[in-house]
Design an enzyme around this catalytic site. Structure first.
Site, PDB file in Angstrom:
ATOM      1  N   GLU A 124       0.648  -1.036   0.189  1.00  0.00           N
ATOM      2  CA  GLU A 124      -0.164  -0.025  -0.200  1.00  0.00           C
ATOM      3  C   GLU A 124       0.966   1.083   0.184  1.00  0.00           C
ATOM      4  O   GLU A 124       2.126   1.637   0.792  1.00  0.00           O
ATOM      5  CB  GLU A 124      -0.936   0.361   0.892  1.00  0.00           C
ATOM      6  CG  GLU A 124      -2.167   1.141   1.210  1.00  0.00           C
ATOM      7  CD  GLU A 124      -2.659   1.273   2.724  1.00  0.00           C
ATOM      8  OE1 GLU A 124      -2.886   0.236   3.091  1.00  0.00           O
ATOM      9  OE2 GLU A 124      -3.881   2.142   2.268  1.00  0.00           O
ATOM     10  N   GLY A 264       2.651   2.580  10.309  1.00  0.00           N
ATOM     11  CA  GLY A 264       2.716   1.968  11.606  1.00  0.00           C
ATOM     12  C   GLY A 264       2.933   0.625  11.160  1.00  0.00           C
ATOM     13  O   GLY A 264       3.210  -0.636  12.270  1.00  0.00           O
ATOM     14  N   MET A 266       0.305  -2.923   8.812  1.00  0.00           N
ATOM     15  CA  MET A 266      -0.120  -3.138   7.171  1.00  0.00           C
ATOM     16  C   MET A 266      -1.022  -4.370   7.270  1.00  0.00           C
ATOM     17  O   MET A 266      -0.489  -5.300   7.323  1.00  0.00           O
ATOM     18  CB  MET A 266       1.119  -2.908   6.041  1.00  0.00           C
ATOM     19  CG  MET A 266       0.362  -3.041   4.939  1.00  0.00           C
ATOM     20  SD  MET A 266      -0.848  -2.170   4.707  1.00  0.00           S
ATOM     21  CE  MET A 266      -1.902  -2.749   3.115  1.00  0.00           C
ATOM     22  N   GLU A 267      -3.014  -3.745   6.787  1.00  0.00           N
ATOM     23  CA  GLU A 267      -3.404  -4.897   6.668  1.00  0.00           C
ATOM     24  C   GLU A 267      -3.274  -6.200   6.003  1.00  0.00           C
ATOM     25  O   GLU A 267      -4.464  -6.623   5.454  1.00  0.00           O
ATOM     26  CB  GLU A 267      -4.664  -4.303   6.875  1.00  0.00           C
ATOM     27  CG  GLU A 267      -5.256  -3.998   5.783  1.00  0.00           C
ATOM     28  CD  GLU A 267      -4.795  -2.368   5.482  1.00  0.00           C
ATOM     29  OE1 GLU A 267      -4.017  -1.222   6.284  1.00  0.00           O
ATOM     30  OE2 GLU A 267      -5.596  -0.999   4.426  1.00  0.00           O
ATOM     31  N   HIS A 300      -6.780  -2.259  15.363  1.00  0.00           N
ATOM     32  CA  HIS A 300      -7.295  -1.299  13.752  1.00  0.00           C
ATOM     33  C   HIS A 300      -6.332  -2.293  12.838  1.00  0.00           C
ATOM     34  O   HIS A 300      -7.473  -2.277  11.049  1.00  0.00           O
ATOM     35  CB  HIS A 300      -6.002  -0.037  13.388  1.00  0.00           C
ATOM     36  CG  HIS A 300      -5.988   0.985  12.521  1.00  0.00           C
ATOM     37  ND1 HIS A 300      -6.938   2.296  12.809  1.00  0.00           N
ATOM     38  CD2 HIS A 300      -5.491   0.668  11.442  1.00  0.00           C
ATOM     39  CE1 HIS A 300      -6.520   2.605  11.294  1.00  0.00           C
ATOM     40  NE2 HIS A 300      -5.913   1.476  10.551  1.00  0.00           N
ATOM     41  N   GLU A 301      -5.453  -2.976  12.103  1.00  0.00           N
ATOM     42  CA  GLU A 301      -5.241  -3.678  10.916  1.00  0.00           C
ATOM     43  C   GLU A 301      -5.787  -5.258  11.219  1.00  0.00           C
ATOM     44  O   GLU A 301      -6.758  -5.572  10.466  1.00  0.00           O
ATOM     45  CB  GLU A 301      -4.421  -4.322  11.295  1.00  0.00           C
ATOM     46  CG  GLU A 301      -2.772  -3.015  11.757  1.00  0.00           C
ATOM     47  CD  GLU A 301      -3.164  -2.079  10.759  1.00  0.00           C
ATOM     48  OE1 GLU A 301      -3.416  -2.338   9.203  1.00  0.00           O
ATOM     49  OE2 GLU A 301      -2.640  -0.673  11.277  1.00  0.00           O
ATOM     50  N   HIS A 304      -9.221  -3.804  10.184  1.00  0.00           N
ATOM     51  CA  HIS A 304      -9.688  -3.876   8.291  1.00  0.00           C
ATOM     52  C   HIS A 304     -10.041  -4.859   7.730  1.00  0.00           C
ATOM     53  O   HIS A 304      -9.942  -4.766   6.011  1.00  0.00           O
ATOM     54  CB  HIS A 304      -7.733  -3.391   7.819  1.00  0.00           C
ATOM     55  CG  HIS A 304      -7.811  -2.039   7.615  1.00  0.00           C
ATOM     56  ND1 HIS A 304      -8.557  -1.412   7.555  1.00  0.00           N
ATOM     57  CD2 HIS A 304      -6.607  -1.215   8.436  1.00  0.00           C
ATOM     58  CE1 HIS A 304      -8.306   0.491   7.431  1.00  0.00           C
ATOM     59  NE2 HIS A 304      -6.671  -0.121   7.546  1.00  0.00           N
ATOM     60  N   GLU A 323      -9.775   3.766   5.893  1.00  0.00           N
ATOM     61  CA  GLU A 323      -9.529   4.072   6.919  1.00  0.00           C
ATOM     62  C   GLU A 323      -9.740   5.209   8.535  1.00  0.00           C
ATOM     63  O   GLU A 323     -10.070   5.010   9.520  1.00  0.00           O
ATOM     64  CB  GLU A 323      -7.881   5.275   6.959  1.00  0.00           C
ATOM     65  CG  GLU A 323      -7.180   4.858   5.642  1.00  0.00           C
ATOM     66  CD  GLU A 323      -6.490   2.924   6.057  1.00  0.00           C
ATOM     67  OE1 GLU A 323      -6.506   3.356   7.785  1.00  0.00           O
ATOM     68  OE2 GLU A 323      -5.527   2.821   6.049  1.00  0.00           O
TER      69      GLU A 323
END
Ligand code: TRP
Ligand code: ZN
Length: 880
Positions: A124, A264, A266-267, A300-301, A304, A323
């Protein structure tokens, strides 16, 4: 002076891709010198008409290209700096390309690169195109099968997305693994890892009874540091089932920690790659704050997987679709895991000190931007944090139940699709049966709206009137703004007792005391509240119900009442912040005028009452006792004066410390415990409060207090209290400072994440010689230019040190620029992000403006400026 023009991409230019990619098979042969990537795409034209095949691609060496196994000659295709084009292709065919890469030389940390002896990827937003030619757009979904071939000894672990379908030994000491991901996905979610890693494992049973293996991959030396991350993952998975009804969909969920990472985490589908700072933690090496941050980023990840992966973005202008929604989800997760009120306060503080300046500066853009030069520059506080606020407003406007139905509808309707923000809003409008047309202005208009509220009371009729006006300042390319649709949540308090009063709009039945939602949608609106015997005190913007600036003429005693009695934690905290902010800004004015400073007695008394109150939420109390930051105070001044702000704020800190010395000592003592530290022992709030008290006391720089600090450092069994002691000590010019800094270094030199803290502590020091100190640290053997965490820990942290970065002689600006000039050729993406502090030049006096602009111009004049950096510099030096 660079002459190269960089093209602007416009949202209105979106066109769907001309081909479908039914499947992609990748084969990586990883080597120390060269890495070969073979890609086989099954392609199908969407239309009848023959069109050229245009693939994105750069930074690799294209070895060969074949259609249906027939090699193409150099005349059959064209290669530009950014693309590979084949003018004539059949309507259905197999495309095979072979590219050659040098991951060991890839310092951009984008595409395939090496970190601490391991191969890993970051795709990404547009990193995949530097691995192999491909339609590298988020709306091209395909089924990926990936084979990795590598040396067995050096790289025993080979990972990619999905399920392991084959593995085995090869000649010459090599081995291979083949992974298949059944979920069609865009290329930005592709991931590969190869390294010598150990695995931590936990089992998870989903709500429907499926077994999932949760796996965390680490370097052997970090084996003992992954437990918290793995635990947080299980919590996040359970929470998403319970709160949003979202279940995980693959048999395994893998997380890999990388030391070199631009952002930070990545998903990537089924294979998240994390900056190691958001994975590794032990009580000795990580603070309470670090533990919370890990939980939040892990959440968070994970979230996603639905908001981003199962439903993804049609194009990068829709970035906030994934996001903003995912930040909202991780904020709610953290709120449920910790104290909801404190979490909200921290999120608002972050928004105000990061997003508000962005929205008021040269890079201001709507939550859904209209154009960009480099998409990496649009992973912004606006897209993330303001995007999350927009989702939060939707929940308030629709109500909890309809909001949840809207989300369910969105996921159900669009599962497996690449969609737009309109699609999202439509699902919400359909579920809530609401017209959200005006609401979508939050996605299209930049700038922070201002609410100007005035009130009046008529004793004869018992009517209280609020007149609410909204406005929004001009932003680049958007001189005029239309009114927003927004929720203003408020209540009314009895001025004598602080009790909550009924909020009855004229013509309505009295609903009983409580919060009331006022919907704003016009430039000016008047709300009349009846049945009030006395003039009430309005509590406005409860829970920070909209991302706006609020102007209401509260008197100081109103604020004291709110700070003591308001039941909404945000409003209670905000009242104290506003009171302290007004007092500090008045003092800053006196400081500028060269007058003697004097602190209001009523303020000291109000502060003492809070400090000694029996508030059981110690974390909340610590928030309430923390003065507004220098950065936030600068936002409140018409022309920011960092010296005056620092002088005035430090004066308040020292005055409170000397007047309330015994109270600070006592509260600190009460918060300290003899029992050993444990993660999530429920005492993080007590530790925060104790360390806050210590920080106040240390401002007095008295020897017995320095001893107290020293004792805390040597007696501490956890990083929270070690940092709690070191932070104030580093701003105190005493022999103990050197001593403990060097003990700390010797003790932790084997731990990268802790050494980052060591650099940051010194970069944030208030001492007058901090610029020189940072310059010395740049020469320290542990400083690494090419490691983003290390660079940020020293250089970016220093640029957040308001008073020293903004030194009137420009030395702080020069330091940042000198280091960025070194970093730009190594890592343009990180360089562009770290330019932000210089772009705020319009907020300062003319001398500083000149100095800051001169530094930006120095960067602008560099040869071959990468487009990431070009865009930020160019936009921030423009006249409009
Ligand atoms: N999608 C990631 C997240 O928010 C962000 C991210 C990680 C990213 N690495 C990146 C964005 C590199 C741009 C470039 O969770
Ligand atoms: Zn994200």
């Amino acid at each position: 002076m660079t002459t190269r023009q960089h093209t602007t991409i416009h949202r209105s230019d979106y066109t769907p891709y001309d081909f479908l990619v039914d499947s992609i098979r990748l084969r990586f042969e990883l080597g120390e010198e060269t890495t070969l990537v073979t890609s086989r795409l099954e392609l199908r034209a969407k239309g009848e008409q023959a069109v050229p095949l245009v693939l994105d691609g750069h930074r690799f060496k294209l070895r060969s290209i074949a259609i249906d196994d027939g090699l193409l000659g150099s005349g059959d295709y064209q290669v530009t700096e950014e693309t590979v084009t084949i003018p004539q292709v059949p309507s259905r065919f197999t495309l095979e390309t072979v590219t050659e890469l040098k991951p060991q030389d890839n310092t951009f940390l984008e595409g395939l690169y090496r970190s601490a002896g391991m191969f890993c990827t970051q795709c990404e937003a547009e990193g995949f195109r530097s691995i192999t030619p491909y339609p590298d757009h988020p709306d091209v979904l395909s089924v990926f099968t990936t084979t990795i071939v590598a040396d067995r000894e050096r790289y025993p672990v080979l990972l990619s997305n999905g399920n392991l379908v084959d593995a085995g030994q090869l000649p010459d000491g090599r081995h291979f693994a083949t992974w298949h991901d059944p979920f069609p996905k865009p290329s930005y979610l592709f991931a590969l890892v190869a390294g010598d890693l150990v695995r931590l494992k936990e089992r998870f049973t989903t709500c429907s009874g499926r077994e999932v293996s949760l796996e965390l991959y680490l370097q052997e030396a970090n084996r003992h540091k992954g437990e918290h991350a793995l635990h947080s993952l299980a919590k996040a998975m359970r929470w998403d089932e319970q709160v949003f009804g979202r279940e995980y969909d693959l048999d395994s969920y893998m997380i890999v920690a990388a030391d070199d990472f631009n952002m930070g985490a990545m998903e990537n589908k089924g294979l998240n790659i994390f900056n190691s700072r958001y994975v590794l933690a032990t009580p000795e090496s990580a603070t309470d704050e670090d533990f919370h941050a890990i939980e939040e980023v892990i959440g968070h990840e994970y979230f996603h997987n639905w908001s981003g992966n199962r439903v993804t973005c049609r194009d990068w202008f829709q970035l906030s679709l994934k996001e903003g929604l995912t930040v909202f989800r991780d904020q709610e997760f953290s709120a449920d895991m910790q104290s909801r009120g404190v979490k909200r306060i921290n999120d608002v503080r972050y928004l105000r000190t990061t997003q508000f300046p962005e929205d008021g500066g040269p890079m201001a853009h709507p939550v859904r931007p209209d154009s960009y030069i480099e998409i990496n520059n649009f992973y912004t506080h606006t897209v993330y944090s303001k995007g999350a606020e927009v989702i939060r407003m939707l929940r308030i406007l629709l109500g909890e139940k309809c909001f949840r139905q809207g989300l369910d509808l969105y996921f159900e309707r669009h599962d497996g699709q690449a969609v737009t923000i309109e699609d999202f809003v439509r699902a919400m409008a359909d579920a809530g049966q609401r017209d959200l047309e005006q609401f979508t202005r939050w996605y299209s208009q930049a700038g922070t709206p201002q609410l100007t509220i005035s009130s009046g009371y008529e004793p004869s009729t018992g009517t209280f009137t609020l007149t609410v006006r909204q406005s929004c300042p001009p932003t680049p390319g958007q001189p005029d703004k239309l009114p927003f649709h927004l929720p203003l949540v408020m209540g009314l308090l009895d001025r004598a007792t602080g009790q909550e009063l009924p909020v009855t709009l004229e013509g309505e039945e009295p609903p009983g005391p409580g919060s009331r939602l006022l919907e704003l949608n016009e430039q000016e609106q008047v709300f009349r509240f009846t049945g009030l015997q006395e003039e009430p005190l309005p509590a406005l913007l409860r829970g920070f119900s909209a991302p706006v600036k609020l102007d209401y003429p509260y008197r100081h005693d109103d604020l004291v009442l709110l700070a003591g009695h308001e039941r909404d934690p945000f409003c209670r905290w905000e009242a104290g912040q506003r009171l302290a902010g007004e007092i500090i800004l008045d003092l800053a004015g006196a400081w500028q005028a060269g007058q003697a400073l004097e602190l209001d007695e009523a303020f000291i008394e109000a502060y003492r009452l809070t400090l000694t109150s029996d508030e059981s939420d110690r974390a909340f109390l610590a928030e309430a006792l923390t003065l507004p930051s220098e950065k936030y105070l600068a936002e409140l001044m018409p022309v920011a004066d960092p010296d005056a702000i620092h002088g005035a704020r430090q004066f308040v800190v020292r005055t409170l410390a000397s007047r309330l010395r015994e109270d600070f000592l006592l509260v600190r003592e009460r918060c300290r415990r003899a029992e050993p530290y444990a993660v999530e022992d429920g005492r993080a709030g007590e530790r925060r409060l104790a360390n806050l008290c210590l920080a106040y006391l240390m401002s007095l720089a008295e020897q017995p207090l320095i001893e107290l600090c020293r004792d805390q450092y040597y007696g501490s069994d956890n990083m929270t209290d070690s940092i709690g002691a070191l932070t104030p000590l580093v701003s105190c010019d005493c022999p103990e400072r050197r001593e403990i800094l060097s003990t700390f270094y010797d003790c932790w030199q084997h731990d990268r994440n802790v050494i980052d803290k060591w650099f940051t502590l010194q970069a944030m020091s208030h001492l007058p010689d901090t610029v020189e100190e940072v310059c010395r640290l740049l020469e320290h053997p542990a400083f690494e230019l090419a490691n983003p965490n290390r660079f940020r820990s020293l250089v970016a942290s220093f640029s957040q040190n308001q008073v020293r970065f903004h030194a009137a002689d420009g030395s702080g600006y020069r330091l940042l620029t000198d280091q960025l000039i070194r970093l730009i050729p190594i890592n343009p993406q990180v360089s562009a992000r770290l330019l932000a502090p210089l772009t705020t030049w319009r907020r300062y006096d003319s001398t500083r403006q000149e100095l800051m602009r001169a530094e930006l111009q120095r960067i602008q004049a560099l040869e071959n400026l990468p487009r990431d950096v070009f865009e930020v510099v160019d936009k921030s030096l423009r006249e409009n």
